[in-house]
Design a protein around this motif. Structure first.
Motif, short mmCIF file in Angstrom:
data_model
loop_
_atom_site.label_atom_id
_atom_site.label_comp_id
_atom_site.label_asym_id
_atom_site.label_seq_id
_atom_site.Cartn_x
_atom_site.Cartn_y
_atom_site.Cartn_z
N ASN A 16 0.83 -1.20 0.00
CA ASN A 16 0.00 0.00 0.00
C ASN A 16 0.86 1.25 0.00
OD1 ASN A 16 -1.94 -1.94 2.05
ND2 ASN A 16 -2.86 -1.01 0.25
N LEU A 17 1.94 1.21 0.79
CA LEU A 17 2.88 2.32 0.86
C LEU A 17 4.25 1.82 0.44
CD1 LEU A 17 0.51 3.19 2.81
CD2 LEU A 17 2.22 4.50 4.07
N LEU A 18 4.73 2.31 -0.71
CA LEU A 18 6.06 2.00 -1.18
C LEU A 18 6.95 3.18 -0.78
CD1 LEU A 18 7.92 0.07 -2.70
CD2 LEU A 18 7.30 1.27 -4.82
N ILE A 19 7.97 2.89 0.02
CA ILE A 19 8.74 3.93 0.71
C ILE A 19 10.19 3.94 0.25
CG2 ILE A 19 9.57 4.66 3.00
CD1 ILE A 19 6.96 3.29 4.10
N ASP A 20 10.75 5.13 0.09
CA ASP A 20 12.18 5.29 -0.15
C ASP A 20 12.87 5.51 1.19
OD1 ASP A 20 13.22 5.00 -2.73
OD2 ASP A 20 12.31 6.88 -3.39
N ALA A 21 13.80 4.61 1.53
CA ALA A 21 14.61 4.76 2.74
C ALA A 21 15.98 5.28 2.31
CB ALA A 21 14.71 3.44 3.49
N VAL A 22 16.06 6.56 2.03
CA VAL A 22 17.26 7.17 1.49
C VAL A 22 18.40 7.09 2.51
CG1 VAL A 22 18.24 9.25 0.45
CG2 VAL A 22 15.82 8.70 0.12
N ASP A 23 19.57 6.72 2.03
CA ASP A 23 20.79 6.66 2.86
C ASP A 23 20.74 5.57 3.92
OD1 ASP A 23 21.84 8.87 1.49
OD2 ASP A 23 20.85 10.26 2.85
N ASP A 24 19.77 4.67 3.83
CA ASP A 24 19.74 3.54 4.76
C ASP A 24 20.54 2.40 4.14
OD1 ASP A 24 19.05 1.23 6.29
OD2 ASP A 24 17.24 2.23 6.97
N SER A 25 21.58 1.96 4.82
CA SER A 25 22.46 0.93 4.27
C SER A 25 21.96 -0.48 4.53
CB SER A 25 23.87 1.10 4.86
OG SER A 25 23.84 0.97 6.28
N SER A 26 20.83 -0.61 5.23
CA SER A 26 20.28 -1.94 5.54
C SER A 26 19.84 -2.63 4.26
CB SER A 26 19.09 -1.82 6.48
OG SER A 26 19.43 -1.11 7.65
N VAL A 27 19.90 -3.95 4.27
CA VAL A 27 19.43 -4.72 3.12
C VAL A 27 17.91 -4.67 3.04
CG1 VAL A 27 19.42 -6.99 2.02
CG2 VAL A 27 21.44 -6.23 3.28
N PHE A 28 17.26 -4.78 4.19
CA PHE A 28 15.80 -4.73 4.26
C PHE A 28 15.41 -3.72 5.34
CE2 PHE A 28 16.88 -9.17 3.04
CZ PHE A 28 16.45 -9.10 1.72
N PRO A 29 15.42 -2.43 5.04
CA PRO A 29 15.27 -1.39 6.07
C PRO A 29 14.03 -1.51 6.92
CG PRO A 29 15.96 -0.43 3.98
CD PRO A 29 15.64 -1.86 3.70
N GLU A 30 12.88 -1.87 6.33
CA GLU A 30 11.63 -1.83 7.07
C GLU A 30 11.54 -2.88 8.18
OE1 GLU A 30 10.52 -3.81 3.06
OE2 GLU A 30 12.12 -2.60 3.94
N GLN A 31 12.37 -3.91 8.12
CA GLN A 31 12.32 -4.93 9.16
C GLN A 31 12.74 -4.37 10.52
OE1 GLN A 31 10.79 -7.73 8.54
NE2 GLN A 31 10.62 -7.15 6.38
N ALA A 32 13.51 -3.29 10.52
CA ALA A 32 13.93 -2.66 11.78
C ALA A 32 12.83 -1.79 12.37
CB ALA A 32 15.18 -1.82 11.55
N TRP A 33 11.72 -1.62 11.65
CA TRP A 33 10.64 -0.76 12.14
C TRP A 33 9.62 -1.52 12.99
CZ3 TRP A 33 9.20 1.50 6.65
CH2 TRP A 33 10.33 2.17 6.14
N VAL A 34 9.67 -2.84 13.00
CA VAL A 34 8.67 -3.62 13.72
C VAL A 34 8.64 -3.21 15.19
CG1 VAL A 34 7.97 -5.94 14.46
CG2 VAL A 34 8.82 -5.56 12.12
#
Length: 279
Positions: A192-210
């Motif tokens: 639903n929301l496709l997000i740009d995580a600019v300058d985030d070096s994580s492979v899968f940034p959103e997993q850290a948001w849980v």
């Protein structure tokens, strides 16, 4: 702290069909208004069914019409309104399988939402098939979904479990870099929301948001857990071919997860281009 921006806002009027990009949406307790408000019922096996059981649905698209039911377009270009008198016959013929199409019914109509009969009486084998797993690959942890295992969706909705799915562009880019032979495209994953995580070096940034919350304008959403991916991601959709290697790569690189589920804790209007803030 990485810079987060809303790249694209997406809605899917009919469960498991291709959807539409939006210029804005007023997020509420059921996510994006008009999202997954129609669904297909399998009249042969019973129960509301999506692309896990009827993958042909993923070749159809649905578009919202102001003040009316969505317009559905078949792979051959033929169209039919979701509330048309002949939509059941039309969709059954296009799918090559007997179905009916339903709007949302009240949450207390439990039989409507109850899960249909499995294809395999062995529960583990049924889960392996639903999640596109091969022998030796783990079945996802379904603890987060324990309350809805009896139903195809939370009664009163056609969501798999939660009203919003968030995913970063960077996660798809990570997978594409690791496996350039596969087509990692948001149409396979239906955020639903496709997000740009600019300058985030994580492979899968959103997993850290849980377990955290995201503020988007006046809206606030709570990230409740990772999204375990199913066999739908491997099926043909639009011009993307069927590709079972998608799941092999997801299992190998991301434990079969991609994106995160969220619920809305504070309503508000969101638009592509807005900055998101972890709070």
């Amino acid at each position: 702290m990485p810079s987060l921006h809303l790249r694209e806002l997406l809605r899917y009027p009919v469960k498991s069909m291709l959807g539409e990009s939006l210029s804005e949406a007023a997020l509420g307790d059921k996510g994006i208004p008009g999202d997954r408000i129609w669904a297909t019922r399998d009249e042969k096996r019973g129960g509301i069914r999506g692309g896990k059981k009827l993958p042909q649905l993923m070749m159809f698209s649905a578009a919202t019409r102001v003040g009316s039911a969505p317009m559905i377009t078949a792979p051959d270009g033929d169209s039919c309104a979701a509330n048309s008198d002949d939509v059941h016959e039309w969709l059954s013929e296009k799918l090559g399988h007997p179905v009916t199409l339903w709007p949302l019914l009240p949450a207390d109509n439990l039989e409507h939402y109850r899960r249909g009969a499995p294809d395999d009486e062995d529960f583990e084998q049924e889960l392996m098939a639903v999640f596109g797993r091969l022998p030796g690959e783990p079945i996802p942890d379904l603890t987060l979904f324990a309350e809805v295992l009896e139903f195809e969706s939370p009664p009163g909705t056609y969501f798999d479990a939660f009203p919003l799915l968030l995913m970063t562009y960077q996660s798809m880019a990570s997978l594409a870099k690791l496996h350039p032979d596969a087509q990692f495209d948001p149409r396979r994953f239906r955020p639903n929301l496709l997000i740009d995580a600019v300058d985030d070096s994580s492979v899968f940034p959103e997993q850290a948001w849980v377990g955290k919350q995201l503020k988007i304008g006046e809206a606030v959403v709570e990230i409740v857990g990772s999204c375990p991916r199913c066999s739908m991601t491997t099926q043909a959709t639009a011009d993307l071919p069927r590709d079972t290697a998608i799941m092999r790569h997801l299992v190998k690189e991301a434990e079969g997860n991609l994106g995160v589920y969220a619920r809305v804790v504070k309503a508000g209007t969101v638009k592509p281009g807005q900055t998101l803030e972890l709070i």
